[in-house]
Write an enzyme that holds these catalytic residues in place. Structure first.
Site, PDB file in Angstrom:
ATOM      1  N   ASP A  21       0.867  -1.161   0.000  1.00 58.89           N
ATOM      2  CA  ASP A  21       0.000   0.000   0.000  1.00 58.89           C
ATOM      3  C   ASP A  21       0.917   1.228   0.000  1.00 58.89           C
ATOM      4  OD1 ASP A  21      -2.385   1.596   0.406  1.00 58.89           O
ATOM      5  OD2 ASP A  21      -1.803   1.738   2.506  1.00 58.89           O
ATOM      6  N   ASP A  51      -0.058   5.183   1.060  1.00 59.50           N
ATOM      7  CA  ASP A  51      -0.248   6.101   2.184  1.00 59.50           C
ATOM      8  C   ASP A  51      -0.319   5.323   3.495  1.00 59.50           C
ATOM      9  OD1 ASP A  51      -1.604   8.958   0.864  1.00 59.50           O
ATOM     10  OD2 ASP A  51      -1.501   7.153  -0.363  1.00 59.50           O
ATOM     11  N   ASP A  54      -1.783  -0.839   5.806  1.00 61.02           N
ATOM     12  CA  ASP A  54      -2.135  -0.363   7.149  1.00 61.02           C
ATOM     13  C   ASP A  54      -3.635  -0.233   7.369  1.00 61.02           C
ATOM     14  OD1 ASP A  54      -2.289   1.890   5.347  1.00 61.02           O
ATOM     15  OD2 ASP A  54      -2.349   3.208   7.101  1.00 61.02           O
TER      16      ASP A  54
END
Length: 225
Positions: A9, A11, A169
């Protein structure tokens, strides 16, 4: 498990973008005469994207009055013009990516950020020059938590999904990775939303820092070579 490719991922996993995303949200929020979002709110909301940031700072009546999509376009316009003033890779990311490059292990990014924001941002950061594939929110008809973006990334890297590891996250990252048949890692250093417990996401692994991720990946990959 032998990992032949690593997918991330963006960000909250590779990049701390909360400063620039927050500045864009606060630009819109301030234009309405409202107080800025705090650093604490930004850290637990940024992974949920522009809509969540705006809803965190603008009450429902004003959103209805001005239109959420119009407010979002204002935010994204500001963000697009100020993509990389405060954004930085998390500590340990440059060394991890360099090791993957030197080791000949393909890696890529699967993000729910639109391509019009993702690609210019990556272009400003030289450490992404050897990224093997970038899949953005609008690359395909589906986005995470649908597994299609991850499966597409694996296909582009010519690696079967079961030999990929995906690190993110957010719960949707783990859901997408599991549905794609990949090994999943919950990045606990990222933007964990308020009330979220990564231990409930059913990730294969939970890791607290990029440095620990680097050590785990290195040990796992080298042990199976």
């Amino acid at each position: 498990m032998t990992f032949q490719a690593v997918l991330f991922d963006l960000d909250g996993t590779l990049l701390d973008t909360a400063g620039d995303m927050g500045a864009a949200a606060n630009h819109v929020i301030a234009s309405l005469g409202l107080p800025a979002l705090s650093e604490a709110v930004l850290q637990c909301t940024t992974s949920d994207g522009s809509y969540a940031l705006l809803r965190a700072g603008i009450h429902a009546e004003l959103i209805e009055q001005h239109g959420l999509e119009q407010l979002r376009q204002q935010m994204l316009g500001f963000y697009g013009a100020n993509l990389c003033h405060h954004t930085r890779p998390y500590d340990g990311v440059p060394a991890l990516l360099e090791w993957l490059n030197v080791s000949g292990i393909p890696w890529g990014i699967v993000t729910n950020k639109p391509a019009a924001l993702t690609l210019p941002l990556l272009a400003e950061l030289p450490l992404f020059a050897r990224c093997g594939v970038t899949v953005s929110a609008d690359t395909l008809a589906q986005k995470k938590p649908h597994p299609a973006p991850l499966l597409f990334a694996a296909e582009q890297l010519a690696v079967s999904p079961q030999h990929c590891v995906y690190i993110g996250d957010h719960k949707r990252d783990i859901e997408a990775g599991r549905a794609a048949g990949m090994t999943t890692v919950a990045a606990k250093w990222g933007y964990i939303s308020a009330g979220e417990e990564p231990g409930q996401w059913q990730a294969d692994h939970q890791i607290d820092s990029v440095f620990s991720l680097f050590a785990w990946l290195k040990d796992t990959i080298e042990a199976n070579r």
